[in-house]
Write a protein that holds these residues in place. Sequence first.
Motif, PDB file in Angstrom:
ATOM      1  N   SER A 192      10.626  16.744   1.987  1.00 12.14           N
ATOM      2  CA  SER A 192      10.478  15.598   1.087  1.00 12.14           C
ATOM      3  C   SER A 192       9.081  15.566   0.465  1.00 12.14           C
ATOM      4  CB  SER A 192      10.722  14.301   1.848  1.00 12.14           C
ATOM      5  OG  SER A 192      10.400  13.181   1.041  1.00 12.14           O
ATOM      6  N   ASN A 194       7.510  13.027  -0.235  1.00  4.12           N
ATOM      7  CA  ASN A 194       6.775  11.943   0.421  1.00  4.12           C
ATOM      8  C   ASN A 194       6.033  12.395   1.676  1.00  4.12           C
ATOM      9  OD1 ASN A 194       7.650  10.047  -1.484  1.00  4.12           O
ATOM     10  ND2 ASN A 194       9.548   9.655  -0.348  1.00  4.12           N
ATOM     11  N   ASP A 195       6.341  13.594   2.166  1.00  2.00           N
ATOM     12  CA  ASP A 195       5.664  14.112   3.353  1.00  2.00           C
ATOM     13  C   ASP A 195       4.254  14.625   3.040  1.00  2.00           C
ATOM     14  OD1 ASP A 195       7.868  13.514   4.848  1.00  2.00           O
ATOM     15  OD2 ASP A 195       8.681  15.547   4.873  1.00  2.00           O
ATOM     16  N   ILE A 198      -0.900  11.725  -1.204  1.00  5.13           N
ATOM     17  CA  ILE A 198      -0.758  11.189  -2.565  1.00  5.13           C
ATOM     18  C   ILE A 198      -1.300  12.179  -3.593  1.00  5.13           C
ATOM     19  CG2 ILE A 198      -1.424   9.342  -4.140  1.00  5.13           C
ATOM     20  CD1 ILE A 198       0.605   8.490  -2.043  1.00  5.13           C
ATOM     21  N   GLN A 201       1.034  15.096  -3.987  1.00  4.25           N
ATOM     22  CA  GLN A 201       2.217  14.692  -4.747  1.00  4.25           C
ATOM     23  C   GLN A 201       1.922  14.706  -6.241  1.00  4.25           C
ATOM     24  OE1 GLN A 201       4.142  11.053  -3.340  1.00  4.25           O
ATOM     25  NE2 GLN A 201       3.449  11.469  -1.248  1.00  4.25           N
TER      26      GLN A 201
END
Length: 265
Positions: A192, A194-195, A198, A201
């Motif tokens: 994911s 989200n792992d 920030i 990402q």
Amino acid sequence: MKKTITFVTICLLLFAGIHHGMAQTKEQTISKLRKLLEKYEIKELTPCAVHIIYKSDDDFYTEYRFAPHEAIWEGRDIGVFANWIVVNERFVLGEKEQTELKYIVQMHNNDKPFHDEVAKLLNHLATFCEEPYHIDKDAVTDTDLARYYYDLLGYLKVVKPINDEFEEKLKGYSTSLAQLKQNYDQIAYGVSLNDFTIQEQENYKLTKVIIQQYNARLEEAKVAFFNKTYPSFLPRFQFEAITTMVNNEPSVLERLKTVISQLNN
């Protein structure tokens, strides 16, 4: 001038082939192959063994032996190509002869439709062979590793401009180049987004398209390298299988290092 390689993990996907399904019997398949190979002297033609001879005259001929089930077959302009070195070719000219292990059964020049049909029939014929066959690290010879090394040198030379351009485009991001590649691969395999942090990402979203374009260009370069008229030392499947072994089997990596050392001395 000696050529050397720094051993890093080479990320190549194992390219798996699939036999083409055909609604015909073993006998029908053999019959069709016999018609296509009418210019050859057929010594043996079974799901597990093929032995054919192309004769110019009694003192000038080429003999091919191979097991259809030991490879996936593909038609190209000059013949049928296996995805592993399984073809034993014996060339005889008078009192001279030469035997070589290859992955090509050379047939006609510039006749891909004919070779496509032969390859399709060989793949179907192979499905009737009941003898087990599997590829393991013990099946890779030192000659295979030498061929692998020369192909690796050629392949890295071809993709160097692509790698250089890719690295230039990804300079300046807070996430390192190596980490960007690793994150992209992990997400592609189901991790994911989200792992990640920030910042990672954000960098992933900004560089995703660049990495996709890079992977597409690498694939184009790989296809061109292994499909050229004068082929590589190994078929692509075998090259990638050995790459996987080198990356995961320490004993194969050590053997490769030994082979390279001998070649460069």
